[in-house]
Design an enzyme around this catalytic site. Structure first.
Site, short mmCIF file in Angstrom:
data_model
loop_
_atom_site.label_atom_id
_atom_site.label_comp_id
_atom_site.label_asym_id
_atom_site.label_seq_id
_atom_site.Cartn_x
_atom_site.Cartn_y
_atom_site.Cartn_z
N CYS A 137 0.84 -1.21 0.00
CA CYS A 137 0.00 0.00 0.00
C CYS A 137 0.87 1.25 0.00
CB CYS A 137 -0.92 -0.04 1.21
SG CYS A 137 -2.00 1.40 1.33
N CYS A 140 -0.41 4.25 1.95
CA CYS A 140 -0.23 4.11 3.39
C CYS A 140 1.22 4.31 3.80
CB CYS A 140 -0.66 2.72 3.86
SG CYS A 140 -2.10 2.04 3.06
N ASP A 141 2.13 3.68 3.06
CA ASP A 141 3.51 3.58 3.54
C ASP A 141 4.53 4.39 2.73
OD1 ASP A 141 2.57 1.83 5.46
OD2 ASP A 141 2.93 0.06 4.23
P1 FAD Z 1 -11.12 -4.97 6.30
O1 FAD Z 1 -10.35 -4.00 7.11
O2 FAD Z 1 -10.41 -5.85 5.33
O3 FAD Z 1 -11.96 -5.88 7.31
C1 FAD Z 1 -12.60 -7.04 6.86
C2 FAD Z 1 -13.24 -7.74 8.06
O4 FAD Z 1 -14.04 -8.81 7.58
C3 FAD Z 1 -12.26 -8.34 9.06
O5 FAD Z 1 -12.67 -8.02 10.36
C4 FAD Z 1 -12.38 -9.85 8.85
O6 FAD Z 1 -12.14 -10.61 10.04
C5 FAD Z 1 -13.85 -9.93 8.44
N1 FAD Z 1 -14.21 -11.13 7.68
C6 FAD Z 1 -13.80 -11.49 6.43
N2 FAD Z 1 -14.35 -12.67 6.09
C7 FAD Z 1 -15.14 -13.05 7.14
C8 FAD Z 1 -15.98 -14.19 7.43
N3 FAD Z 1 -16.14 -15.17 6.54
N4 FAD Z 1 -16.60 -14.24 8.61
C9 FAD Z 1 -16.49 -13.23 9.52
N5 FAD Z 1 -15.73 -12.14 9.30
C10 FAD Z 1 -15.05 -12.06 8.15
N6 FAD Z 1 -5.81 2.58 4.59
C11 FAD Z 1 -5.70 3.87 4.98
O7 FAD Z 1 -6.64 4.65 4.80
N7 FAD Z 1 -4.56 4.31 5.60
C12 FAD Z 1 -3.52 3.50 5.85
O8 FAD Z 1 -2.50 3.94 6.40
C13 FAD Z 1 -3.61 2.13 5.47
N8 FAD Z 1 -2.62 1.29 5.72
C14 FAD Z 1 -2.73 -0.03 5.36
C15 FAD Z 1 -1.68 -0.89 5.64
C16 FAD Z 1 -1.77 -2.21 5.29
C17 FAD Z 1 -0.61 -3.12 5.60
C18 FAD Z 1 -2.94 -2.70 4.65
C19 FAD Z 1 -3.06 -4.15 4.28
C20 FAD Z 1 -3.99 -1.83 4.34
C21 FAD Z 1 -3.88 -0.49 4.69
N9 FAD Z 1 -4.90 0.41 4.40
C22 FAD Z 1 -4.81 1.71 4.81
C23 FAD Z 1 -6.13 -0.01 3.73
C24 FAD Z 1 -7.24 -0.22 4.78
O9 FAD Z 1 -6.75 -1.06 5.79
C25 FAD Z 1 -8.46 -0.83 4.13
O10 FAD Z 1 -8.92 0.00 3.09
C26 FAD Z 1 -9.60 -0.99 5.17
O11 FAD Z 1 -9.17 -1.76 6.25
C27 FAD Z 1 -10.82 -1.65 4.52
O12 FAD Z 1 -11.78 -1.78 5.53
P2 FAD Z 1 -12.96 -2.84 5.43
O13 FAD Z 1 -13.75 -2.65 6.67
O14 FAD Z 1 -13.64 -2.72 4.13
O15 FAD Z 1 -12.28 -4.28 5.43
#
Ligand code: FAD
Ligand code: NAP
Length: 319
Positions: A137, A140-141
């Protein structure tokens, strides 16, 4: 023995999208149940500094931010439940989710917020060096590589956008692609090729990340020419793997329309093809994939679900 849990609003996933939906849903009096999955708090729990989430002047830690969101959701009245869902039934309401521990969840509405995971190369040292020079990302980094040398691996829109973004911080960006042409849109390619701080290394695969033995941080990559098999090495401070994302949609494959694996929602809403089922965050977003956009969509999903329930109630009492 399995238990049965019911709610007017089920939320699947506890990243920024799911937790924001939970906060709004709880404040609307819907007593949502949020099923947290294998990664409570979502993707941000595997990063360190977060510097672009509004509201904080200095860097905050990803795990801390997600713990705050979880506490806020619980305080508002959401029920956070540990559990991983392995099967869903969306054929009738209430919708039913089946946990791998035998728990059953029933909801009048469902918000799907299962996120997306970056794809990795699966080569030696890759996972050990995540957060120590290897990232997926740039937004992010990238900031941590100010004035340093970086490489981006991949040939799609994401890789090209990440490479262009990194030129804001780095004077020396190399895009490494396994073929001799990019998959990215022409306009992005033109911008990339015209950029004075970007080089492209064609027909090249990375077969190992190399770490400094003392600091255990990335110092270079070993490469292989995909045409000749000739081996090479490139010194670098940062490597950004941009070979695509996999949205967590396997559960819904035969039930909801997907676009390149992402859940399809009606434009400008979080409504899926099944009335009462909503999608928010990375699971439906192949473009932005940020914590703030996921949180925004989580809010939208809760409001959409609340309106859906109000309409259903109105139709029932009017008939
Ligand atoms: P996610 O955060 O992916 O959450 C998905 C959830 O679904 C999790 O809790 C998981 O346990 C749950 N889940 C999945 N399948 C199932 C299932 N079958 N049963 C029950 N639960 C399930 N964005 C920024 O804005 N700033 C940053 O600095 C940044 N840094 C990042 C660094 C890294 C290393 C990464 C990987 C991403 C980063 N991002 C950053 C991106 C950001 O993390 C994502 O855009 C954001 O987390 C997406 O949120 P979400 O709620 O859609 O999904
Ligand atoms: P993508 O289009 O699937 O491209 C992935 C790239 O990574 C390809 O170039 C592929 O190489 C390469 N790759 C895959 N596996 C690899 C491996 N193991 N080793 C080395 N290279 C590998 O993914 P994306 O760029 O993340 O884009 C995903 C979707 O989101 C696309 O539809 C894209 O258009 C969209 N998107 C749009 C925007 C925008 O509109 N601005 C921005 C970002 C993403 P090959 O080319 O050889 O297959």
């Amino acid at each position: 023995m399995s238990s049965h849990h019911t709610s007017r609003m089920l939320i699947l996933g506890s990243g920024p999208a799911g937790l924001s939906a939970a906060i709004y849903g709880a404040r609307a009096g819907l007593s949502p149940i949020i099923i947290e999955g294998m990664q409570p708090g979502g993707q941000l729990t595997i990063t360190t500094d977060v510097e672009n989430y509004p509201g904080f002047r200095s860097a905050i830690q990803g795990p801390w931010l997600m713990e705050q969101m979880r506490a806020q959701a619980a305080h508002a009245g959401a029920r956070l439940m540990a559990g991983h869902i392995e099967r869903v039934d969306l054929s009738r309401r209430p919708f039913r989710l089946f946990g791998d521990d035998g728990e059953i969840y029933e909801g009048d509405t469902l918000v799907i917020a299962t996120g997306a995971q970056a794809r990795w190369l699966g080569i030696p040292s890759e996972s050990a060096l995540q957060g120590r020079g290897v990232s997926a990302c740039a937004t992010c980094d990238g900031f941590f590589y100010r004035g340093k040398k970086v490489v981006v691996i991949g040939g799609g829109n994401t890789a090209v956008e990440e490479a262009l973004y990194l030129t804001n911080h780095s004077p020396d960006v190399t895009l490494i692609h396994r073929r001799d042409s990019l998959r990215a849109e022409k306009i992005l390619q033109e911008r990339l090729f015209a950029h004075p701080r970007v080089k492209v290394l064609w027909n090249t695969a990375v077969d190992r990340f190399v770490a400094d033995s003392t600091s255990n941080t990335l110092i270079g990559i070993d490469t292989v020419d995909t045409l000749t098999g000739m081996r090479g090495h490139l010194a670098t401070d940062g490597a950004f793997v941009a070979i695509g994302h996999t949205p967590a949609t396997t559960l819904f494959q035969d039930m909801l329309p997907l676009d390149e694996g992402y859940l399809v929602v009606e434009k400008g809403t979080t409504r899926t093809a099944v009335p009462g089922v909503f999608a928010a965050g990375d699971v439906t977003d192949k473009i932005y994939r940020q914590a703030i956009t996921a949180a925004g969509m989580g809010c939208m999903a809760a409001l959409d679900a609340e309106r859906f329930l109000a309409m259903a109630e109105f139709s029932r009492t009017a008939s």
